[in-house]
Scaffold this motif. Structure first.
Motif: not given
Length: 391
Positions: A12-16, A21-22, A26-28, A336-337
């Motif tokens: 699996q791809s590392p989720i962190i 990146d998300l 979305h600054p802040g 999550v998104e």
């Protein structure tokens, strides 16, 4: 070449990094995602850097196992804090580049292609990834509704190919602490079947409500089949320094040295000096810092209780995580998104920990100061209410 690609594609791809990146998009956004402590290393760790610089040979390779003075300090710590005694003919210490490397060392040392290792669900994703990378099979057994071990289910999962059972206590991602009686039962099960008990104690000092953690390697006569993993990353704020250690049966020593010499040659010397200084500061450094983490934990518990019956929070008396179960038909990553995009708060999806049914979210509350954490938890509560109502 094709076989190699197939094996790695199964990991699996590392989720962190994905969530990070998300967050950048979305600054802040306040992150309740990555599991790190809010504080840095103790002064004693940084003071050791001067001692490191004063010896020119420190710029050369050192012992694969770790520098002798750090191993001696770890041995003293194990006796005092864990009641684990080192007997050279039975067990030994190997310093590693963090406990993730220690786990990978263990897996490679005890398995052959196709062997099985039992993990508890929810599992720590890097453990599952390391097993798959080693071309072995993770066998996932469920914990109960409170994320506690189910010994009978675990026993039923053992086959002739099983090489180890993995436990993490205090637990990542659930925050659960396993009772001493249960860890003794797992250890006895491993002895009876001639397999290893790999126990991760990365969060050994992060305990609450008077519930202690227990070291299976302290059990009399368990040295030959118990592997213990430890880290300086959380307790001493040394996450970026990449230093940890493992206590292993003496029979595995040369296998682990082969692996570590191939991958790393030796743990970074400067990090080992910092670790030596951290042990001079001792557990009290972490325990004092934990007072604020406990305050943040209480704020989180009180705020999350407003979510009512559609947000289940099993008891989490350790580490700095809650693994929430949310009553919504929406996919976990969608939730999550939305939390990041619409409410400025980030958590980690439970799917990466093996919770592929329902909606589970890991909330990490150890990385932030009290005021920022309170704001982040507030955003989370508000966001989850909006998400569930809009399901």
């Amino acid at each position: 070449m094709a076989d190699h690609l197939t094996r790695m594609q199964a990991v699996q791809s590392p989720i962190i990094p994905i969530v990070a990146d998300l967050i950048r998009q979305h600054p802040g956004t306040i992150s309740l995602g990555q599991g790190i402590a809010y504080y840095g290393p103790p002064p004693q760790a940084l003071e050791q850097i001067q001692a490191f610089l004063e010896d020119p040979t420190n710029h050369q390779y050192k012992a694969v196992q770790g520098i002798p003075n750090l191993i001696t300090a770890i041995e003293k710590k194990l006796i005092t804090d864990n009641q684990i005694f080192i007997e050279p003919d039975r067990n030994c210490i190997v310093v590693t580049a963090g406990s993730n490397m220690a786990f990978t060392n263990a897996v490679l040392a005890i398995t052959q292609t196709g062997d099985e290792i039992i993990l508890q669900s929810p599992y720590y994703f890097n453990h599952e990834m390391a097993i798959v990378m080693a071309d072995c099979q993770p066998v996932i057994v469920p914990t109960n509704a409170n994320y506690q071990l189910q010994i009978e289910v675990m026993a039923a999962a053992i086959t002739p190919r099983t090489k180890a059972i993995v436990t993490i206590s205090p637990n990542n991602p659930s925050g659960a602490i396993y009772p001493e009686a249960d860890l003794r039962a797992v250890n006895q099960l491993c002895q009876a079947h001639g397999i290893y008990h790999i126990h991760d104690q990365t969060y050994e000092y992060f305990t609450y409500d008077g519930i202690p953690s227990f070291s299976p390697a302290s059990i009399l006569g368990s040295s030959d089949y118990t592997i213990s993993l430890f880290s300086f990353s959380k307790a001493y704020g040394l996450a970026g320094w990449r230093v940890g250690y493992m206590v292993i049966p003496a029979a595995l020593f040369f296998s682990v040295l082969k692996i570590q010499d191939t991958v790393l040659i030796c743990p970074p010397i400067i990090s080992q000096y910092a670790a030596l200084g951290a042990l001079q500061a001792g557990a009290n450094y972490c325990l004092e810092k934990c007072q604020m983490i406990q305050q943040v934990r209480q704020i989180a518990l009180e705020s999350l209780s407003d979510l009512g019956e559609w947000c289940r929070i099993p008891a989490a008396a350790g580490a700095f995580y809650f693994l929430l179960q949310i009553d919504t038909p929406q996919k976990t990553m969608t939730v999550v998104e939305r939390l990041i995009r619409e409410h400025g708060v980030a958590v980690i999806p439970g799917t990466t920990f093996g919770m592929d049914y329902g909606c589970y979210l890991r909330v990490a509350y150890g990385a932030l100061q009290r005021e920022t954490a309170a704001t982040g938890i507030g955003r989370l509560v508000k966001g989850l209410k909006a998400v569930v109502k809009g399901s």
